[in-house]
Scaffold this motif. Structure first.
Motif, PDB file in Angstrom:
ATOM      1  N   PHE A  48     -54.881 -19.329 -23.148  1.00 51.97           N
ATOM      2  CA  PHE A  48     -55.310 -20.653 -23.591  1.00 51.97           C
ATOM      3  C   PHE A  48     -54.760 -21.749 -22.667  1.00 51.97           C
ATOM      4  N   ILE A  49     -53.508 -21.596 -22.232  1.00 53.02           N
ATOM      5  CA  ILE A  49     -52.915 -22.585 -21.339  1.00 53.02           C
ATOM      6  C   ILE A  49     -53.679 -22.632 -20.012  1.00 53.02           C
ATOM      7  N   TRP A  50     -54.032 -21.477 -19.496  1.00 54.46           N
ATOM      8  CA  TRP A  50     -54.802 -21.423 -18.253  1.00 54.46           C
ATOM      9  C   TRP A  50     -56.163 -22.082 -18.423  1.00 54.46           C
ATOM     10  N   VAL A  51     -56.800 -21.846 -19.552  1.00 49.62           N
ATOM     11  CA  VAL A  51     -58.093 -22.486 -19.831  1.00 49.62           C
ATOM     12  C   VAL A  51     -57.941 -24.003 -19.823  1.00 49.62           C
ATOM     13  N   MET A  52     -56.798 -24.498 -20.296  1.00 50.23           N
ATOM     14  CA  MET A  52     -56.519 -25.932 -20.287  1.00 50.23           C
ATOM     15  C   MET A  52     -56.267 -26.459 -18.880  1.00 50.23           C
ATOM     16  N   VAL A  53     -55.401 -25.790 -18.151  1.00 50.89           N
ATOM     17  CA  VAL A  53     -54.852 -26.336 -16.915  1.00 50.89           C
ATOM     18  C   VAL A  53     -55.793 -26.168 -15.726  1.00 50.89           C
ATOM     19  N   TYR A  54     -56.516 -25.067 -15.654  1.00 46.13           N
ATOM     20  CA  TYR A  54     -57.335 -24.767 -14.485  1.00 46.13           C
ATOM     21  C   TYR A  54     -58.321 -25.883 -14.123  1.00 46.13           C
ATOM     22  N   PRO A  55     -59.101 -26.432 -15.085  1.00 47.74           N
ATOM     23  CA  PRO A  55     -60.018 -27.520 -14.709  1.00 47.74           C
ATOM     24  C   PRO A  55     -59.282 -28.732 -14.136  1.00 47.74           C
ATOM     25  N   MET A  56     -58.077 -28.997 -14.623  1.00 47.83           N
ATOM     26  CA  MET A  56     -57.315 -30.136 -14.120  1.00 47.83           C
ATOM     27  C   MET A  56     -56.926 -29.920 -12.662  1.00 47.83           C
ATOM     28  N   MET A  57     -56.587 -28.683 -12.313  1.00 45.66           N
ATOM     29  CA  MET A  57     -56.173 -28.392 -10.955  1.00 45.66           C
ATOM     30  C   MET A  57     -57.362 -28.436  -9.992  1.00 45.66           C
ATOM     31  N   PHE A 157     -41.332 -27.621  -6.968  1.00 45.16           N
ATOM     32  CA  PHE A 157     -39.956 -27.390  -6.540  1.00 45.16           C
ATOM     33  C   PHE A 157     -38.917 -28.028  -7.461  1.00 45.16           C
ATOM     34  N   ALA A 158     -39.275 -29.130  -8.139  1.00 44.46           N
ATOM     35  CA  ALA A 158     -38.279 -29.892  -8.881  1.00 44.46           C
ATOM     36  C   ALA A 158     -38.238 -29.589 -10.376  1.00 44.46           C
ATOM     37  N   PHE A 159     -39.337 -29.099 -10.938  1.00 37.34           N
ATOM     38  CA  PHE A 159     -39.387 -28.918 -12.396  1.00 37.34           C
ATOM     39  C   PHE A 159     -38.307 -27.952 -12.885  1.00 37.34           C
ATOM     40  N   LEU A 185     -46.341 -19.388 -13.092  1.00 35.98           N
ATOM     41  CA  LEU A 185     -47.508 -19.018 -13.882  1.00 35.98           C
ATOM     42  C   LEU A 185     -48.354 -20.219 -14.270  1.00 35.98           C
ATOM     43  N   TYR A 186     -47.691 -21.337 -14.641  1.00 39.92           N
ATOM     44  CA  TYR A 186     -48.416 -22.462 -15.206  1.00 39.92           C
ATOM     45  C   TYR A 186     -48.603 -23.640 -14.257  1.00 39.92           C
ATOM     46  N   VAL A 187     -47.946 -23.618 -13.081  1.00 37.03           N
ATOM     47  CA  VAL A 187     -48.139 -24.695 -12.107  1.00 37.03           C
ATOM     48  C   VAL A 187     -48.670 -24.141 -10.793  1.00 37.03           C
ATOM     49  N   LEU A 188     -47.892 -23.251 -10.158  1.00 37.67           N
ATOM     50  CA  LEU A 188     -48.241 -22.801  -8.821  1.00 37.67           C
ATOM     51  C   LEU A 188     -49.560 -22.027  -8.793  1.00 37.67           C
ATOM     52  N   LEU A 189     -49.702 -21.009  -9.654  1.00 32.71           N
ATOM     53  CA  LEU A 189     -50.923 -20.201  -9.627  1.00 32.71           C
ATOM     54  C   LEU A 189     -52.171 -21.001 -10.009  1.00 32.71           C
ATOM     55  N   PRO A 190     -52.134 -21.839 -11.067  1.00 33.71           N
ATOM     56  CA  PRO A 190     -53.315 -22.675 -11.335  1.00 33.71           C
ATOM     57  C   PRO A 190     -53.632 -23.632 -10.185  1.00 33.71           C
ATOM     58  N   LEU A 191     -52.573 -24.164  -9.527  1.00 38.18           N
ATOM     59  CA  LEU A 191     -52.804 -25.026  -8.371  1.00 38.18           C
ATOM     60  C   LEU A 191     -53.551 -24.271  -7.269  1.00 38.18           C
ATOM     61  N   LEU A 192     -53.079 -23.074  -6.958  1.00 39.77           N
ATOM     62  CA  LEU A 192     -53.736 -22.272  -5.917  1.00 39.77           C
ATOM     63  C   LEU A 192     -55.172 -21.939  -6.301  1.00 39.77           C
ATOM     64  N   ALA A 193     -55.368 -21.589  -7.577  1.00 41.56           N
ATOM     65  CA  ALA A 193     -56.721 -21.288  -8.046  1.00 41.56           C
ATOM     66  C   ALA A 193     -57.617 -22.513  -7.934  1.00 41.56           C
ATOM     67  N   GLY A 194     -57.075 -23.689  -8.270  1.00 39.51           N
ATOM     68  CA  GLY A 194     -57.850 -24.918  -8.167  1.00 39.51           C
ATOM     69  C   GLY A 194     -58.204 -25.252  -6.731  1.00 39.51           C
ATOM     70  N   ILE A 195     -57.232 -25.067  -5.806  1.00 43.09           N
ATOM     71  CA  ILE A 195     -57.483 -25.342  -4.388  1.00 43.09           C
ATOM     72  C   ILE A 195     -58.561 -24.419  -3.846  1.00 43.09           C
ATOM     73  N   ILE A 196     -58.459 -23.132  -4.175  1.00 41.58           N
ATOM     74  CA  ILE A 196     -59.444 -22.157  -3.686  1.00 41.58           C
ATOM     75  C   ILE A 196     -60.830 -22.479  -4.240  1.00 41.58           C
ATOM     76  N   THR A 197     -60.892 -22.800  -5.541  1.00 42.01           N
ATOM     77  CA  THR A 197     -62.186 -23.119  -6.158  1.00 42.01           C
ATOM     78  C   THR A 197     -62.805 -24.356  -5.521  1.00 42.01           C
ATOM     79  N   ARG A 198     -61.984 -25.403  -5.345  1.00 44.58           N
ATOM     80  CA  ARG A 198     -62.503 -26.650  -4.773  1.00 44.58           C
ATOM     81  C   ARG A 198     -62.977 -26.433  -3.334  1.00 44.58           C
ATOM     82  N   LYS A 199     -62.230 -25.649  -2.576  1.00 47.82           N
ATOM     83  CA  LYS A 199     -62.617 -25.367  -1.188  1.00 47.82           C
ATOM     84  C   LYS A 199     -63.944 -24.611  -1.141  1.00 47.82           C
TER      85      LYS A 199
END
Length: 338
Positions: A48-57, A157-159, A185-199
């Motif tokens: 559920f968290i991934w479903v929330m965060v992925y579109p934002m990334m 890096f700071a969280f 799990l909740y920041v780095l991987l969704p960020l990478l997924a978002g970058i790859i999707t957007r690219k």
């Protein structure tokens, strides 16, 4: 704002009621869901968290970081508020209220968990909803994008170290391994997924396809948030009914924190002579929280039934109406920045 964003507080409130009802009606079902864990991470909640965060990334364009040198004062204000002030004032308010002001109203173990939840909210600056607040205040959209992108890079890096330090100061034992896994799990991987999707969308289709893709995902993001709330309050059903005033107690310092941080940031923006379309998003991104991350980490560190998880969900309930009130204040004080 769409109907989901405009009435998010109402949907969250209804999800709370539904979660409590279901938790009392089918406690065995919620217990079975709670047992679906791997490395201290609940699998159902993680989905559920991934479903929330992925579109934002996907929404974030990290190529905007190259414009970091434009209007540096606004970015500096955001970074100082987010990383040098806000986490520490949140921890101080949690400590003050639950160790002193509310000391006779909450048992010590629960008080420490509520403080932990507040700390996790304070260390997670807003990633997605700030785009909505910026738009409502006629903020510079490109500059808002730069602010969010830079903050997300810093958050990787700071969280974890700031959270661990503040939780340690509050005498709460934090397993570093779990905290780092949560950030990955909740920041780095969704960020990478978002970058790859957007690219991929940029390479294969027109720029307009990103907006179309996000518009299709947006309802699922809200559904993921509401489903998480239903689960959390289902797990907390007995606790909430036995002590419903707890939600109000948690909400009080959260509201003081939000308005207090906004006042500090807004006065600083005026003193720094920032233009209004830069000052507005600079203040709002430092005021609001990435509550999706805070909820996920609270669950990973302290468990689905914990007071920390409850405190982060109360943050969801409080944030939207409070942020809309700050939007109203900004829109009625634009002359300050002319």
């Amino acid at each position: 704002m769409g109907i989901f964003e405009r009435f998010l507080s109402i949907w969250v409130a209804l999800s709370i009621v539904l979660g409590v009802i279901l938790g009392l009606w089918q406690p065995n079902v919620f217990q079975a869901i709670a047992n679906l864990e791997m490395a201290n991470v609940n699998i159902v909640v993680a989905v559920f968290i991934w479903v929330m965060v992925y579109p934002m990334m996907v929404q974030i364009d990290f190529s905007a970081i190259k414009d970091v040198g434009k209007n540096p004062k606004g970015l500096m204000l955001t970074l100082v508020i987010n990383w040098l002030i806000k986490p520490f004032t949140m921890a101080a308010l949690g400590w003050l209220f639950f160790n002193f002001i509310f000391v006779d109203l909450v048992d010590p173990a629960s008080a420490q968990e509520y403080i932990a939840g507040m700390i996790l909210l304070g260390v997670a600056p807003c990633t997605a909803m700030v785009f909505v607040w910026s738009q409502l205040t006629k903020g510079d959209a490109n500059y808002t994008l730069v602010q969010v992108s830079v903050n997300d890079v810093i958050m990787i890096f700071a969280f974890a170290p700031i959270s661990a330090y503040l939780l340690g100061v509050s005498d709460i034992q934090v397993p570093w391994e779990t905290l780092i896994i949560s950030v990955v799990l909740y920041v780095l991987l969704p960020l990478l997924a978002g970058i790859i999707t957007r690219k991929a969308l940029n390479e294969w289709h027109a720029e307009q396809s990103i907006e179309q893709f996000l518009s299709r995902l947006k309802p699922y993001s809200v559904i993921g948030l509401l489903a998480t709330v239903v689960l959390l309050f289902g797990f907390q059903a007995n606790t909430i009914l036995s002590d419903p005033a707890t939600i109000g107690l948690i909400a009080i310092p959260l509201m003081i924190q939000t308005y207090g941080i906004f006042i500090i940031a807004y006065v600083a923006a005026k003193w720094m002579k920032l233009p209004q379309n830069i000052a507005a998003p600079a203040c709002l991104i430092g005021t609001s929280n990435f509550f999706e991350l805070a909820v996920a980490v609270a669950i990973s560190l302290f468990g689905l039934h914990s007071g920390a998880a409850l405190a982060t969900v109360v943050g969801v309930l409080v944030e939207v109406p409070v942020m809309l009130s700050l939007v109203y204040i900004i829109n009625n004080t634009q002359s300050w920045f002319d």
